[in-house]
Motif scaffolding. Structure first.
Motif, PDB file in Angstrom:
ATOM      1  N   GLN A 272       0.894  -1.283  -0.131  1.00 41.91           N
ATOM      2  CA  GLN A 272       0.114   0.034   0.105  1.00 41.91           C
ATOM      3  C   GLN A 272       0.818   1.386   0.136  1.00 41.91           C
ATOM      4  OE1 GLN A 272      -3.453  -0.093  -0.547  1.00 41.91           O
ATOM      5  NE2 GLN A 272      -2.827  -2.325  -0.791  1.00 41.91           N
ATOM      6  N   ARG A 273       2.153   1.122   0.001  1.00 46.98           N
ATOM      7  CA  ARG A 273       2.986   2.100   0.008  1.00 46.98           C
ATOM      8  C   ARG A 273       3.824   2.053  -1.230  1.00 46.98           C
ATOM      9  NH1 ARG A 273       2.552   0.881   5.314  1.00 46.98           N
ATOM     10  NH2 ARG A 273       3.025   2.705   6.858  1.00 46.98           N
ATOM     11  N   MET A 274       3.377   1.264  -2.334  1.00 50.55           N
ATOM     12  CA  MET A 274       3.951   1.254  -3.526  1.00 50.55           C
ATOM     13  C   MET A 274       2.685   1.504  -4.714  1.00 50.55           C
ATOM     14  SD  MET A 274       7.284   0.164  -4.870  1.00 50.55           S
ATOM     15  CE  MET A 274       7.504  -0.972  -3.527  1.00 50.55           C
ATOM     16  N   ALA A 275       3.083   2.611  -5.474  1.00 51.29           N
ATOM     17  CA  ALA A 275       2.050   3.405  -6.159  1.00 51.29           C
ATOM     18  C   ALA A 275       2.238   2.764  -7.700  1.00 51.29           C
ATOM     19  CB  ALA A 275       1.595   4.798  -6.000  1.00 51.29           C
ATOM     20  N   VAL A 276       1.302   2.271  -8.289  1.00 48.63           N
ATOM     21  CA  VAL A 276       1.371   2.213  -9.746  1.00 48.63           C
ATOM     22  C   VAL A 276       0.574   3.420 -10.280  1.00 48.63           C
ATOM     23  CG1 VAL A 276       0.703   0.724 -11.724  1.00 48.63           C
ATOM     24  CG2 VAL A 276       1.341  -0.301  -9.713  1.00 48.63           C
ATOM     25  N   ASP A 277       1.316   4.089 -11.399  1.00 51.13           N
ATOM     26  CA  ASP A 277       0.623   5.276 -11.979  1.00 51.13           C
ATOM     27  C   ASP A 277      -0.506   4.944 -12.534  1.00 51.13           C
ATOM     28  OD1 ASP A 277       0.308   7.508 -13.777  1.00 51.13           O
ATOM     29  OD2 ASP A 277       2.419   8.261 -13.497  1.00 51.13           O
ATOM     30  N   VAL A 278      -1.749   5.383 -11.998  1.00 46.85           N
ATOM     31  CA  VAL A 278      -3.128   5.062 -12.567  1.00 46.85           C
ATOM     32  C   VAL A 278      -3.276   5.790 -14.006  1.00 46.85           C
ATOM     33  CG1 VAL A 278      -5.521   5.137 -12.204  1.00 46.85           C
ATOM     34  CG2 VAL A 278      -4.018   4.225 -10.163  1.00 46.85           C
ATOM     35  N   PRO A 279      -3.116   6.946 -14.181  1.00 49.68           N
ATOM     36  CA  PRO A 279      -3.219   7.670 -15.402  1.00 49.68           C
ATOM     37  C   PRO A 279      -2.586   7.103 -16.504  1.00 49.68           C
ATOM     38  CG  PRO A 279      -3.075   9.355 -13.729  1.00 49.68           C
ATOM     39  CD  PRO A 279      -2.609   7.893 -13.144  1.00 49.68           C
ATOM     40  N   ALA A 280      -1.344   6.825 -16.167  1.00 49.13           N
ATOM     41  CA  ALA A 280      -0.440   5.847 -17.341  1.00 49.13           C
ATOM     42  C   ALA A 280      -0.915   4.417 -17.661  1.00 49.13           C
ATOM     43  CB  ALA A 280       1.130   5.897 -16.878  1.00 49.13           C
ATOM     44  N   LEU A 281      -1.349   3.897 -16.550  1.00 41.83           N
ATOM     45  CA  LEU A 281      -2.166   2.574 -16.896  1.00 41.83           C
ATOM     46  C   LEU A 281      -3.281   2.730 -17.730  1.00 41.83           C
ATOM     47  CD1 LEU A 281      -2.191  -0.539 -16.211  1.00 41.83           C
ATOM     48  CD2 LEU A 281      -3.433  -0.140 -14.097  1.00 41.83           C
ATOM     49  N   ALA A 282      -4.299   3.699 -17.249  1.00 40.41           N
ATOM     50  CA  ALA A 282      -5.381   4.055 -18.062  1.00 40.41           C
ATOM     51  C   ALA A 282      -5.297   4.163 -19.600  1.00 40.41           C
ATOM     52  CB  ALA A 282      -6.265   5.049 -17.588  1.00 40.41           C
ATOM     53  N   ALA A 283      -3.985   5.151 -19.698  1.00 42.28           N
ATOM     54  CA  ALA A 283      -3.745   5.389 -21.001  1.00 42.28           C
ATOM     55  C   ALA A 283      -3.420   4.291 -21.881  1.00 42.28           C
ATOM     56  CB  ALA A 283      -2.525   6.541 -21.064  1.00 42.28           C
ATOM     57  N   ALA A 284      -2.449   3.365 -21.081  1.00 40.05           N
ATOM     58  CA  ALA A 284      -2.250   2.016 -21.990  1.00 40.05           C
ATOM     59  C   ALA A 284      -3.505   1.089 -22.289  1.00 40.05           C
ATOM     60  CB  ALA A 284      -1.012   1.320 -21.023  1.00 40.05           C
ATOM     61  N   LEU A 285      -4.294   1.136 -21.263  1.00 41.86           N
ATOM     62  CA  LEU A 285      -5.543   0.194 -21.458  1.00 41.86           C
ATOM     63  C   LEU A 285      -6.227   0.663 -22.583  1.00 41.86           C
ATOM     64  CD1 LEU A 285      -6.692   0.021 -17.611  1.00 41.86           C
ATOM     65  CD2 LEU A 285      -5.673  -1.888 -19.119  1.00 41.86           C
TER      66      LEU A 285
END
Length: 529
Positions: free
Chosen positions: A358-371
């Motif tokens: 929970q202290r490790m963040a995946v970049d959600v905007p970048a993930l959304a763009a890839a999807l």
């Protein structure tokens, strides 16, 4: 489905396919495990077992086997399985200092600090190595050694460490050919998929284990708010779970709230797993958990011709070629974990892994763009999928086995000290530590003679009971020799010397053990001096 077990089986298959050696020996810790392993090898390569080139030997025989036969290398399936203790046994019994190697899997359990501390010992030589499966794993193991050496004040000259070498895991290319279009359509229909783009997540179904699934849903939600039509995609979560309540209802509700089609396949069989790969369009693995080290599923997916969207995390960045076989999504982690560090050894591992994840963040905007990008571009998926298949071809288990063979040859060229420690500093010297338990220790003040029961055993008129597992110590021919020597009273030291003279290759320790066993079972009895 468990990565470590699957990887070990794949490596063995690759090594036997390459077949670089005259013989292969396995030393399981019990008779039952010997039988189990022999059956598994029989299923895999019956020709090797039948020919005698594979031997499955009870670990209790290890000292004798090391003394009698030169071994080329000992390879352990996990670096946590005590390579330091094996190095001590090698130094004590073997005529040659062969390499001891061991491979990494998960590296983040709190107890592993204690396990890696055992690698730093006077028994370790330059021919010993930890095989790290990713470049980041190399750094992790080396960081363990630095931290432990500093914390305990261990000088490199007195407490050497094994080298850390990088060799990845592999994939069985024979079992994962991409399906033809007709089979693919049939599989998609069987799973209930239509024309939508299917994003497959294959991982342990537990938010505290290998991956938090919520950021995936947040990324799809973000994409929908920006105008992307979620009805054109499907998210498939598949994997093993040991828990009845691992968060399925929460994920289902969230997916329903945002309008995301979701399929969940719990505990798929191995065959089902490959069918899921074949029926999907994109493999999705935004891992954020320190338990992950390599990423075997990324190789499997690429071998099946799937492009990959993965987090830029641990060994993943070794496996995905950005913009060629997939996309790596940025991640951000903590710079300090002091409170967790202090409490981890006193806490449950799953709690600590959850807190760290929970202290490790995946970049959600970048993930959304890839999807969105992959969902809307079939040509991109096809091109990257073909490149992914070619990339996975470099990771056959046979090739990985060849890299290990090359490493083992290189390790033999490294010089070793003339004198090596034969006892690991953390191995308990039982006779010394527990010397105060018995009334006395066996020595020259202990006088022994054969008992009436011992005489009956020698004459074949009676028979002692020998527990299973004591065969290496209690050999009945050696027992009879001992009983003959004890027909007249002798002190224990003298009896031990005479017994070793009568029985070739008998160590002092085993001679004492047999004398004490005979005394324990009333074949010998004590007499006054």
């Amino acid at each position: 489905m468990l990565g470590r077990i699957q990887a070990n089986a794949g490596f063995l298959k690759g090594l036997l396919s390459l077949d670089p050696y005259d013989a292969y020996r396995f030393y399981p810790p019990s008779t039952a495990s010997c039988q189990d392993l022999a059956q598994k090898i029989m299923d895999l390569r019956p020709d090797f077992l039948d020919s005698g080139r594979i031997q499955v030997i009870n670990r209790s025989e290890l000292p004798r086997r090391l003394a009698e036969t030169d071994h080329h290398v000992f390879h352990l399936s996990d670096c946590i399985v005590a390579p330091g203790f094996l190095a001590a046994a090698r130094n004590a019994y073997s005529r040659k200092i062969f390499p001891v190697t061991a491979v990494t899997h998960s590296l983040s359990y709190a107890r592993y600090g204690q396990d890696f501390l055992k690698h730093l010992s006077p028994c370790t030589t330059p021919r010993d190595a930890v095989v790290a499966t990713s470049r980041t794993a190399v750094g992790v193991v080396q960081a363990y050694y630095r931290y432990l050496r500093d914390g305990y004040g261990l000088a490199e000259g007195l407490f050497p460490e094994p080298s850390v070498e990088h060799i990845p895991l592999g994939v069985d290319l024979d079992v994962c050919p991409p399906p033809d279009e007709e089979n693919r359509k049939a599989l998609r229909a069987a799973f209930g998929f239509g024309q939508e783009t299917v994003f497959l997540v294959l991982a342990r179904l537990c938010h505290s284990s290998k991956m938090d699934f919520l950021p995936i849903l947040r990324a799809f939600h973000r994409a929908s708010r920006d105008g992307f039509q979620l009805g054109t995609v499907r998210l498939v979560l598949a994997g093993w779970t040991d828990e009845e309540d691992w968060g399925l209802q929460t994920l289902t509700d969230l997916a329903g709230n945002i309008g995301l089609p979701l399929s969940v396949v719990s505990r798929p069989s191995d065959a089902r797993k490959w069918e899921l790969y074949a029926a999907s369009d994109v493999f999705l693995s935004p891992s954020d958990n320190l338990q992950e080290t390599f990423g075997l599923t990324l190789l499997e997916a690429q071998a099946m011709g799937l492009p990959v969207i993965a987090s830029d995390f641990d060994g993943y960045r070794d496996l995905v070629i950005p913009e060629e076989t997939g996309v790596l999504v940025p991640t951000v982690g903590p710079s300090a974990t002091d409170a967790i560090d202090i409490m981890a050894p006193m806490s449950f591992d799953n709690h600590i892994h959850l807190a760290l994840a929970q202290r490790m963040a995946v970049d959600v905007p970048a993930l959304a763009a890839a999807l969105v990008r992959f969902a809307g571009d079939a040509a991109l998926r096809l091109a990257m999928g073909e490149a992914a298949r070619r990339n996975a071809g470099r990771y056959s288990w046979r090739e990985i086995a060849r890299q290990h063979v090359d490493l083992w040859e290189r390790l033999w060229t490294r010089e070793v000290p003339n004198r090596l420690a034969q006892r690991h500093p953390s191995a308990v010297p039982y006779a010394q530590v527990f010397a105060g338990y018995p009334t006395a220790s066996l020595d020259s003040s202990t006088n022994l003679v054969v008992s009436r029961f011992g005489s009956a055993v020698y004459r074949g008129q009676d028979f002692p009971l020998v527990y299973a597992g004591l065969e290496e110590i209690v050999d009945m021919d050696t027992v009879r020799s001992l009983l003959v020597l004890a027909r007249k009273p002798r002190d224990a030291d003298n009896l031990c010397v005479r017994l070793r003279g009568a029985v070739s290759g008998l160590s002092i320790e085993n001679a004492q053990a047999l004398i004490l066993w005979c005394l324990k079972h009333d074949l010998l009895e004590r007499v006054d001096g």
